[in-house]
Design an enzyme around this catalytic site. Structure first.
Site, short mmCIF file in Angstrom:
data_model
loop_
_atom_site.label_atom_id
_atom_site.label_comp_id
_atom_site.label_asym_id
_atom_site.label_seq_id
_atom_site.Cartn_x
_atom_site.Cartn_y
_atom_site.Cartn_z
N GLY A 191 2.18 2.65 10.35
CA GLY A 191 2.63 3.35 10.64
C GLY A 191 3.39 3.47 12.12
O GLY A 191 4.32 4.78 12.05
N GLY A 246 2.76 -1.04 3.88
CA GLY A 246 2.80 -0.18 4.07
C GLY A 246 3.69 0.70 3.74
O GLY A 246 4.71 0.38 2.64
N GLY A 247 4.72 0.84 4.40
CA GLY A 247 5.97 1.66 4.35
C GLY A 247 7.06 0.35 4.35
O GLY A 247 7.49 1.37 2.92
N SER A 258 3.20 -2.43 10.38
CA SER A 258 4.26 -2.16 10.42
C SER A 258 5.10 -3.85 10.33
O SER A 258 6.22 -4.10 10.78
CB SER A 258 4.68 -2.26 11.97
OG SER A 258 4.08 -0.15 12.30
N ASN A 268 0.98 -1.53 0.02
CA ASN A 268 0.51 0.22 0.07
C ASN A 268 0.78 1.60 -0.69
O ASN A 268 1.88 1.91 1.32
CB ASN A 268 -0.31 -0.23 0.90
CG ASN A 268 -1.95 1.30 1.65
OD1 ASN A 268 -2.24 2.11 0.20
ND2 ASN A 268 -2.51 1.38 2.30
N TRP A 269 1.16 1.89 -0.96
CA TRP A 269 2.15 2.96 -0.82
C TRP A 269 1.53 4.13 -0.51
O TRP A 269 2.78 5.43 -0.31
CB TRP A 269 1.84 2.93 -2.47
CG TRP A 269 2.99 2.33 -3.57
CD1 TRP A 269 3.43 1.27 -2.66
CD2 TRP A 269 3.35 2.65 -4.80
NE1 TRP A 269 4.09 0.38 -4.07
CE2 TRP A 269 4.07 1.25 -5.28
CE3 TRP A 269 3.30 3.59 -6.00
CZ2 TRP A 269 4.62 1.41 -6.20
CZ3 TRP A 269 4.00 3.47 -6.77
CH2 TRP A 269 4.65 1.71 -7.31
N LYS A 270 0.02 4.63 -0.58
CA LYS A 270 -0.69 5.57 0.53
C LYS A 270 -0.52 6.83 -0.80
O LYS A 270 -0.37 6.49 -1.35
CB LYS A 270 0.12 5.92 2.37
CG LYS A 270 -0.33 4.61 2.44
CD LYS A 270 -0.27 4.85 4.24
CE LYS A 270 0.43 3.88 4.71
NZ LYS A 270 -0.59 3.19 6.24
N GLU A 311 -5.96 -5.29 10.25
CA GLU A 311 -4.85 -3.65 9.95
C GLU A 311 -5.21 -3.42 11.64
O GLU A 311 -5.65 -2.35 12.16
CB GLU A 311 -5.13 -3.05 9.92
CG GLU A 311 -4.84 -3.65 8.10
CD GLU A 311 -4.20 -3.19 6.64
OE1 GLU A 311 -3.08 -2.78 6.61
OE2 GLU A 311 -4.32 -1.20 7.11
N GLU A 343 -7.12 4.37 7.77
CA GLU A 343 -7.44 5.56 7.22
C GLU A 343 -8.22 6.89 6.08
O GLU A 343 -9.00 7.77 6.86
CB GLU A 343 -5.93 6.08 6.37
CG GLU A 343 -4.47 5.94 7.36
CD GLU A 343 -3.30 5.55 6.41
OE1 GLU A 343 -3.52 5.50 5.65
OE2 GLU A 343 -2.31 5.05 6.85
N HIS A 393 -10.12 1.10 4.10
CA HIS A 393 -8.48 0.88 4.90
C HIS A 393 -9.14 1.85 6.38
O HIS A 393 -9.22 3.00 6.23
CB HIS A 393 -7.33 1.57 4.38
CG HIS A 393 -6.30 1.84 4.90
ND1 HIS A 393 -5.88 2.78 5.28
CD2 HIS A 393 -5.04 0.85 4.43
CE1 HIS A 393 -4.60 2.26 6.49
NE2 HIS A 393 -4.16 2.12 5.46
#
Ligand code: PEP
Length: 248
Positions: free
Chosen positions: A172, A231-232, A210, A9-11, A166, A97, A95
């Site tokens: 994150g 993600g990251g 994470s 997930n590049w966000k 999640e 966010e 998600h």
């Protein structure tokens, strides 16, 4: 056992040059005979670029959100039909966010999942509790409520979902659920899916929060963890490839 699935997930990150470099590195570094399914959820502006870069590669294109509506006066939104036109295989729905910053309710998330399914795009339904909810002992209740809304909406199509657990407190933050904590919630979700469909064992249950090159192997070794939503660590080719390699 089903093939594992690793989704990056590049966000809201990336740019034309950086995306091209990352996608080329992923294509070049993908393990031969790929044991895991792989996809990247890119910002919508880059769906066409990802589709072109990944044409002929086993890496799938995913989107990060979809409208619950089919077409019309919904400025800024993207329909599932549009995603399908750009070769999108998966779309994240719900998600944390989106739930947190865009007020998406369980009902809206369920409609988005249904909209995606109606166009042949697989929804990756994200569920997870906040830290306050975990500390209040409400984890099970929260994730079951979030998933129940989608199960109710999509009916017999439930077996076509991907579900991602999640924990919000792990996204994150560098704080990962322990493999045991994650497995415990995955087992709850699996049981809930089993009550809805005899095909529950085939539904991919991803863990996200994470996940990184160092902890992926242990998380992915759990009985009900069928993959990861990353993600990251998906923004660094070497780290993402290490996670993919750990998904055996
Ligand atoms: C995510 O965005 O879904 C996620 C899990 O992020 P991170 O891996 O950075 O915690």
């Amino acid at each position: 056992m089903n093939k594992k699935l690793i989704v990056g997930n590049w966000k809201m990150n990336g740019g034309l040059a950086a995306n091209a470099a990352l996608l080329q590195a992923l294509k070049a570094g993908l393990p031969q005979g790929g044991t895991a399914g792989v996809a990247v959820a890119v910002p919508s502006a880059y769906l066409a670029q990802a589709q072109a870069e990944l044409a002929g590669s086993p890496i799938g294109v995913a989107a990060q959100d979809v409208s619950q509506h089919e077409a019309g006066a919904y400025t800024g939104e993207l329909s599932a039909g549009m995603l399908k036109e750009f070769g999108t295989r998966y779309v994240l729905v719900g998600h944390s966010e989106r739930r947190q910053y865009h007020g998406e309710t369980d009902a809206v998330v369920a409609l988005k999942a249904q909209a995606a399914l109606s166009k042949g795009v697989t929804p990756i339904v994200c569920v997870g509790e906040t830290l306050a909810e975990r500390e209040a002992g409400q984890t099970e209740q929260v994730v079951k409520r979030q998933l129940a809304a989608v199960i109710h909406q999509v009916g017999h199509c439930v077996s076509e979902l991907v579900v991602a657990y999640e924990p919000v407190w792990a996204i994150g933050t560098g704080k990962t659920a322990t493999p045991e904590q994650a497995q415990a919630v995955h087992a709850v979700l699996r049981a809930q899916l089993l009550a809805a469909t005899p095909k529950a064992a085939d539904i991919a249950l991803l863990y996200g929060g994470s996940m990184n090159a160092a902890n992926a192997e242990q998380l992915l070794a759990q009985a009900d963890i069928d993959g990861g939503l990353v993600g990251g660590a998906s923004l660094k080719a070497a780290d993402f490839l290490t996670i993919i390699a750990a998904a055996r």
